[in-house]
Design a protein around this motif. Structure first.
Motif, PDB file in Angstrom:
ATOM      1  N   PRO A 142      21.292  -2.301 -49.618  1.00 51.63           N
ATOM      2  CA  PRO A 142      21.248  -1.628 -51.105  1.00 51.63           C
ATOM      3  C   PRO A 142      22.688  -1.583 -51.307  1.00 51.63           C
ATOM      4  CG  PRO A 142      19.539  -0.547 -49.927  1.00 51.63           C
ATOM      5  CD  PRO A 142      20.202  -1.501 -48.927  1.00 51.63           C
ATOM      6  N   GLY A 143      23.689  -0.993 -50.586  1.00 52.18           N
ATOM      7  CA  GLY A 143      25.038  -0.665 -50.871  1.00 52.18           C
ATOM      8  C   GLY A 143      25.983  -0.587 -49.825  1.00 52.18           C
ATOM      9  N   GLY A 144      26.996  -0.365 -50.013  1.00 55.06           N
ATOM     10  CA  GLY A 144      28.296  -0.254 -48.961  1.00 55.06           C
ATOM     11  C   GLY A 144      27.879   0.729 -47.986  1.00 55.06           C
ATOM     12  N   THR A 145      27.068   1.847 -48.621  1.00 54.20           N
ATOM     13  CA  THR A 145      27.014   3.076 -47.574  1.00 54.20           C
ATOM     14  C   THR A 145      25.932   2.736 -46.562  1.00 54.20           C
ATOM     15  OG1 THR A 145      27.157   4.653 -49.492  1.00 54.20           O
ATOM     16  CG2 THR A 145      26.174   5.587 -47.503  1.00 54.20           C
ATOM     17  N   ILE A 146      24.860   2.081 -46.833  1.00 59.93           N
ATOM     18  CA  ILE A 146      24.132   1.606 -46.011  1.00 59.93           C
ATOM     19  C   ILE A 146      24.667   0.588 -45.010  1.00 59.93           C
ATOM     20  CG2 ILE A 146      21.735   0.551 -45.352  1.00 59.93           C
ATOM     21  CD1 ILE A 146      21.671   3.276 -46.466  1.00 59.93           C
ATOM     22  N   GLY A 147      25.494  -0.418 -45.672  1.00 62.71           N
ATOM     23  CA  GLY A 147      26.119  -1.535 -44.898  1.00 62.71           C
ATOM     24  C   GLY A 147      27.012  -1.020 -43.615  1.00 62.71           C
ATOM     25  N   ASN A 148      27.780   0.115 -44.266  1.00 65.34           N
ATOM     26  CA  ASN A 148      28.700   0.898 -43.349  1.00 65.34           C
ATOM     27  C   ASN A 148      28.089   1.146 -41.993  1.00 65.34           C
ATOM     28  OD1 ASN A 148      31.217  -0.223 -44.466  1.00 65.34           O
ATOM     29  ND2 ASN A 148      31.145   1.493 -45.690  1.00 65.34           N
ATOM     30  N   LEU A 149      27.070   2.057 -42.526  1.00 64.28           N
ATOM     31  CA  LEU A 149      26.235   2.840 -41.482  1.00 64.28           C
ATOM     32  C   LEU A 149      25.594   1.852 -40.424  1.00 64.28           C
ATOM     33  CD1 LEU A 149      24.816   5.320 -40.296  1.00 64.28           C
ATOM     34  CD2 LEU A 149      23.049   4.895 -41.922  1.00 64.28           C
ATOM     35  N   ALA A 178      39.820   5.398 -46.198  1.00 62.78           N
ATOM     36  CA  ALA A 178      38.320   4.926 -46.180  1.00 62.78           C
ATOM     37  C   ALA A 178      37.629   5.656 -47.103  1.00 62.78           C
ATOM     38  CB  ALA A 178      38.179   5.053 -44.667  1.00 62.78           C
ATOM     39  N   HIS A 179      36.388   4.900 -47.453  1.00 61.36           N
ATOM     40  CA  HIS A 179      35.694   5.653 -48.304  1.00 61.36           C
ATOM     41  C   HIS A 179      34.662   6.491 -47.624  1.00 61.36           C
ATOM     42  CE1 HIS A 179      31.657   5.445 -50.798  1.00 61.36           C
ATOM     43  NE2 HIS A 179      32.665   5.072 -51.678  1.00 61.36           N
ATOM     44  N   SER A 180      34.169   7.559 -48.351  1.00 59.77           N
ATOM     45  CA  SER A 180      33.563   8.783 -48.051  1.00 59.77           C
ATOM     46  C   SER A 180      32.196   8.493 -47.280  1.00 59.77           C
ATOM     47  CB  SER A 180      32.925   9.450 -49.184  1.00 59.77           C
ATOM     48  OG  SER A 180      32.398   8.581 -50.170  1.00 59.77           O
ATOM     49  N   SER A 181      31.769   7.126 -47.477  1.00 58.74           N
ATOM     50  CA  SER A 181      30.703   6.775 -46.612  1.00 58.74           C
ATOM     51  C   SER A 181      30.620   6.703 -45.045  1.00 58.74           C
ATOM     52  CB  SER A 181      29.962   5.483 -47.265  1.00 58.74           C
ATOM     53  OG  SER A 181      30.978   4.415 -47.189  1.00 58.74           O
ATOM     54  N   ILE A 182      32.051   6.389 -44.645  1.00 58.35           N
ATOM     55  CA  ILE A 182      32.296   6.111 -43.223  1.00 58.35           C
ATOM     56  C   ILE A 182      32.098   7.834 -42.759  1.00 58.35           C
ATOM     57  CG2 ILE A 182      33.903   5.859 -41.468  1.00 58.35           C
ATOM     58  CD1 ILE A 182      33.055   3.439 -43.195  1.00 58.35           C
ATOM     59  N   THR A 230      40.796   0.018 -50.682  1.00 59.22           N
ATOM     60  CA  THR A 230      40.378   1.168 -50.888  1.00 59.22           C
ATOM     61  C   THR A 230      39.904   1.691 -52.287  1.00 59.22           C
ATOM     62  OG1 THR A 230      42.346   2.114 -51.285  1.00 59.22           O
ATOM     63  CG2 THR A 230      42.021   2.209 -49.045  1.00 59.22           C
ATOM     64  N   THR A 231      39.061   2.327 -52.415  1.00 56.51           N
ATOM     65  CA  THR A 231      38.272   2.755 -53.611  1.00 56.51           C
ATOM     66  C   THR A 231      39.233   3.281 -54.625  1.00 56.51           C
ATOM     67  OG1 THR A 231      36.475   3.177 -52.230  1.00 56.51           O
ATOM     68  CG2 THR A 231      35.978   3.650 -54.647  1.00 56.51           C
ATOM     69  N   ASN A 232      39.907   4.262 -53.979  1.00 52.91           N
ATOM     70  CA  ASN A 232      40.902   5.032 -54.944  1.00 52.91           C
ATOM     71  C   ASN A 232      41.982   4.209 -55.675  1.00 52.91           C
ATOM     72  OD1 ASN A 232      41.014   7.320 -56.695  1.00 52.91           O
ATOM     73  ND2 ASN A 232      42.083   8.485 -55.213  1.00 52.91           N
ATOM     74  N   VAL A 255      35.464  -4.136 -40.982  1.00 52.54           N
ATOM     75  CA  VAL A 255      36.215  -4.141 -42.327  1.00 52.54           C
ATOM     76  C   VAL A 255      35.202  -3.968 -43.510  1.00 52.54           C
ATOM     77  CG1 VAL A 255      37.742  -5.493 -43.896  1.00 52.54           C
ATOM     78  CG2 VAL A 255      37.834  -5.702 -41.383  1.00 52.54           C
ATOM     79  N   ASP A 256      35.782  -2.826 -44.091  1.00 53.68           N
ATOM     80  CA  ASP A 256      34.899  -2.369 -45.304  1.00 53.68           C
ATOM     81  C   ASP A 256      35.638  -2.862 -46.547  1.00 53.68           C
ATOM     82  OD1 ASP A 256      33.963  -1.139 -47.401  1.00 53.68           O
ATOM     83  OD2 ASP A 256      34.022   0.924 -46.760  1.00 53.68           O
ATOM     84  N   GLY A 257      34.939  -4.110 -47.026  1.00 53.36           N
ATOM     85  CA  GLY A 257      35.530  -4.564 -48.348  1.00 53.36           C
ATOM     86  C   GLY A 257      34.495  -4.519 -49.407  1.00 53.36           C
ATOM     87  N   ALA A 258      33.770  -3.240 -49.503  1.00 54.16           N
ATOM     88  CA  ALA A 258      32.528  -3.065 -50.496  1.00 54.16           C
ATOM     89  C   ALA A 258      33.545  -3.346 -51.900  1.00 54.16           C
ATOM     90  CB  ALA A 258      32.129  -1.974 -50.574  1.00 54.16           C
ATOM     91  N   TYR A 259      34.334  -2.887 -52.012  1.00 51.82           N
ATOM     92  CA  TYR A 259      35.095  -3.046 -53.621  1.00 51.82           C
ATOM     93  C   TYR A 259      35.842  -4.355 -53.407  1.00 51.82           C
ATOM     94  CZ  TYR A 259      39.199  -3.284 -56.308  1.00 51.82           C
ATOM     95  OH  TYR A 259      40.272  -3.755 -57.102  1.00 51.82           O
ATOM     96  N   GLY A 260      36.820  -4.487 -52.433  1.00 53.93           N
ATOM     97  CA  GLY A 260      37.884  -5.371 -52.587  1.00 53.93           C
ATOM     98  C   GLY A 260      37.669  -6.641 -51.879  1.00 53.93           C
ATOM     99  N   VAL A 284      30.707  -6.804 -48.276  1.00 50.71           N
ATOM    100  CA  VAL A 284      31.330  -6.616 -49.580  1.00 50.71           C
ATOM    101  C   VAL A 284      30.079  -6.501 -50.466  1.00 50.71           C
ATOM    102  CG1 VAL A 284      31.088  -9.115 -49.788  1.00 50.71           C
ATOM    103  CG2 VAL A 284      32.625  -8.151 -51.307  1.00 50.71           C
ATOM    104  N   ASP A 285      30.399  -5.614 -51.639  1.00 46.38           N
ATOM    105  CA  ASP A 285      29.098  -5.128 -52.398  1.00 46.38           C
ATOM    106  C   ASP A 285      29.497  -6.347 -53.767  1.00 46.38           C
ATOM    107  OD1 ASP A 285      28.231  -3.058 -51.183  1.00 46.38           O
ATOM    108  OD2 ASP A 285      29.152  -1.646 -52.729  1.00 46.38           O
ATOM    109  N   PRO A 286      28.267  -7.393 -53.886  1.00 48.52           N
ATOM    110  CA  PRO A 286      28.428  -7.919 -55.060  1.00 48.52           C
ATOM    111  C   PRO A 286      28.180  -7.288 -56.295  1.00 48.52           C
ATOM    112  CG  PRO A 286      27.105  -9.283 -53.185  1.00 48.52           C
ATOM    113  CD  PRO A 286      27.450  -7.647 -52.702  1.00 48.52           C
ATOM    114  N   HIS A 287      27.613  -6.090 -56.317  1.00 49.22           N
ATOM    115  CA  HIS A 287      27.347  -5.263 -57.267  1.00 49.22           C
ATOM    116  C   HIS A 287      28.931  -4.362 -57.822  1.00 49.22           C
ATOM    117  CE1 HIS A 287      25.923  -1.602 -54.750  1.00 49.22           C
ATOM    118  NE2 HIS A 287      27.153  -1.427 -55.243  1.00 49.22           N
ATOM    119  N   LYS A 288      29.867  -4.766 -57.213  1.00 48.63           N
ATOM    120  CA  LYS A 288      30.922  -4.076 -57.599  1.00 48.63           C
ATOM    121  C   LYS A 288      31.815  -5.371 -58.176  1.00 48.63           C
ATOM    122  CE  LYS A 288      31.293  -0.154 -54.947  1.00 48.63           C
ATOM    123  NZ  LYS A 288      31.923   0.675 -53.539  1.00 48.63           N
ATOM    124  N   TRP A 289      32.317  -6.342 -57.618  1.00 48.40           N
ATOM    125  CA  TRP A 289      33.399  -7.358 -58.162  1.00 48.40           C
ATOM    126  C   TRP A 289      32.941  -8.709 -57.941  1.00 48.40           C
ATOM    127  CZ3 TRP A 289      39.157  -7.170 -56.094  1.00 48.40           C
ATOM    128  CH2 TRP A 289      40.032  -7.606 -57.207  1.00 48.40           C
TER     129      TRP A 289
END
Ligand SMILES: *Cc1c(COP(=O)(O)O)cnc(C)c1O
Length: 452
Positions: A142-149, A178-182, A230-232, A255-260, A284-289
């Motif tokens: 569903p998302g980067g959070t579940i992906g990272n976990l 790093a994103h808060s999901s880590i 990074t998200t910010n 490697v967390d590339g959810a956004y980038g 990587v989140d296709p729902h982002k970029w």
């Protein structure tokens, strides 16, 4: 599929209501930005919607179209630049309807082989962008959070399997960027997160990572998390030197590339990701970029066997699935039942081809570069940090936190733009996240003008 015996709307009516609405929504150019209402306002406007007899399809649809939908921001509006927006292609968004209509179970090969085959082709494209070898693979979650976990659970599984007797690796190293999901994943896993001080450009690098690992003993770590965007700020860590240290100590590199991660498809920035091909897992989140609708994260592993060992659920009622060599997506992440959520992304990729993705990502990068130049050119603004990808963070000289908030509220109130402030080192700043190819340089200029 079935209606109900007491149905008060015919299938023909439902079809017309839903397909017409969807087609109309997708033709908006741009869509209305819309705005949030309070619970009281919604209670007043919508009232009670669930009744013993039902409202009927027409009334329920009217309620959605007239009251509920306008109380949801359009994340694909070209002047929605907060957080990370989501700007799906029509092909991807419309195919989401098809996935819903097709009653596909995406968890197992036995039940969803055609869908899983297509999803795996889309995942293979992601693996190729990263440079992962044949045999790599994973699952859409569903998302980067579940992906990272999920990746971290697999990493811990490998580390504990390989650890010397009596040691239980329990630490994860990453930077403050790093994103808060880590941190959230570490909470869920009862793992300890060790911060590594970033370098002068905000990046995790090998030498600093090495120091931190040696400080606590590298054998106590089961993963290092590097961020590719990074998200910010959109910062990409120094992946080559980080990978080298991970290899030296045999620690899993995620490697967390959810956004980038999408930037891998853009030749103009591809060099920033050098070293990424050495990772053990990547998201990587296709729902982002990458222009897919919510919710869709591609999670891939260099050696999926570790993920399978960590995630496969075992039970008598599942034996028929797990006692085969089939590729069951559900075995590679937290979760069991799954929607074939990679299909909208696959359909759009299959329809348009990968070159269209490269062109679209480059376009957003060009608009971000324009924003950076405008900010540098105008007296009243100042760029904060460097622009690496398509996120631009800047200061409006002389503004307090309250000024940023008042401006942000005002432009949303006018349904002109949605740009929320961010904070960095205690300071409130403005931030543009540009992932929508329909965001134009005129949009950027107009938003900057509104801060005059
Ligand atoms: C957005 C983001 C996440 C979380 O992804 P969700 O899909 O929101 O769960 C993780 N990491 C990074 C770098 C992100 O930008």
């Amino acid at each position: 599929m079935h209606g109900f015996p007491d149905d008060n709307t015919s299938l023909d009516d439902l079809e017309r209501l839903i397909l017409d609405y969807s087609a109309e929504r997708m033709r908006y150019d741009p869509p209305p930005l819309d705005r949030a209402l309070t619970p009281e306002q919604l209670q007043e406007a919508a009232g009670t919607t669930i009744t013993p007899q039902g409202l009927g399809g027409q009334a329920a649809m009217d309620l959605f179209a007239d009251v509920l939908a306008p109380a949801c921001l359009s994340v694909d509006h070209p002047r929605y630049l907060s957080f990370i927006p989501c700007a799906p292609t029509e092909a991807a968004a419309m195919f989401d309807l098809v996935v819903g209509a097709s009653s596909i179970y995406g968890g197992s090969w036995l039940e969803g082989s055609g869908a899983v085959y297509a999803e795996n082709q889309a995942l293979r494209w992601v693996c190729d962008l990263v440079g992962l070898p044949e045999g790599a693979g994973g699952v859409f979650v569903p998302g980067g959070t579940i992906g990272n976990l999920s990746a971290l659970v697999a990493a811990r599984g490998r580390a504990r399997h390989e650890a010397a007797q009596g040691t239980r690796p329990f630490r994860v190293a990453t930077t403050s960027g790093a994103h808060s999901s880590i941190a959230s994943a570490c909470e869920v896993m009862d793992a300890e997160l060790t911060p590594v001080e970033p370098d002068g450009r905000g990046r995790l690098n090998g030498p600093r990572l090495r120091e931190v690992l040696l400080e606590h003993g590298p054998e106590s770590y089961f993963a290092v998390v590097a961020t590719a965007g990074t998200t910010n700020f959109g910062i990409v860590d120094d992946l080559t030197s980080v990978a080298q240290v991970c290899r030296e100590f045999g620690i899993w590199l995620h490697v967390d590339g959810a956004y980038g991660g999408a930037g891998l498809a853009a030749p103009s920035v591809r060099h920033l990701y050098e070293g990424i091909e050495q990772c053990d897992s990547f998201i990587v989140d296709p729902h982002k970029w990458l222009f897919a609708p919510f919710d869709c994260c591609a999670l891939v592993y260099r050696e999926p066997g570790y993920a399978r060992a960590a995630h496969t659920q075992k039970a008598g009622y599942l034996d028929v699935l797990t006692e085969t060599s089939d590729w069951n997506p559900t075995d590679y992440s937290v979760g069991l039942t799954r929607r074939a959520r990679g299909l909208p992304f696959w359909f759009s990729l299959a329809t348009h081809g990968t070159q269209a993705y490269t062109t679209a990502v480059e376009k957003t990068l060009a608009v971000a570069a324009f924003a950076e130049d405008e900010i540098a050119r105008r007296e009243e603004f100042e760029l904060v940090g460097e622009r690496t990808l398509s996120i631009v963070v800047f200061r409006r000289r002389g503004w307090s936190a309250a000024d940023y908030q008042a401006w942000s509220d005002r432009i949303l109130d006018q349904e002109f733009a949605f740009v929320v402030p961010t904070t960095h080192e205690g300071e409130t700043l403005a931030r543009f996240a540009i992932v929508n190819p329909q965001t134009s340089t005129d949009d950027i200029s107009a938003i900057l003008d509104s801060m005059g």
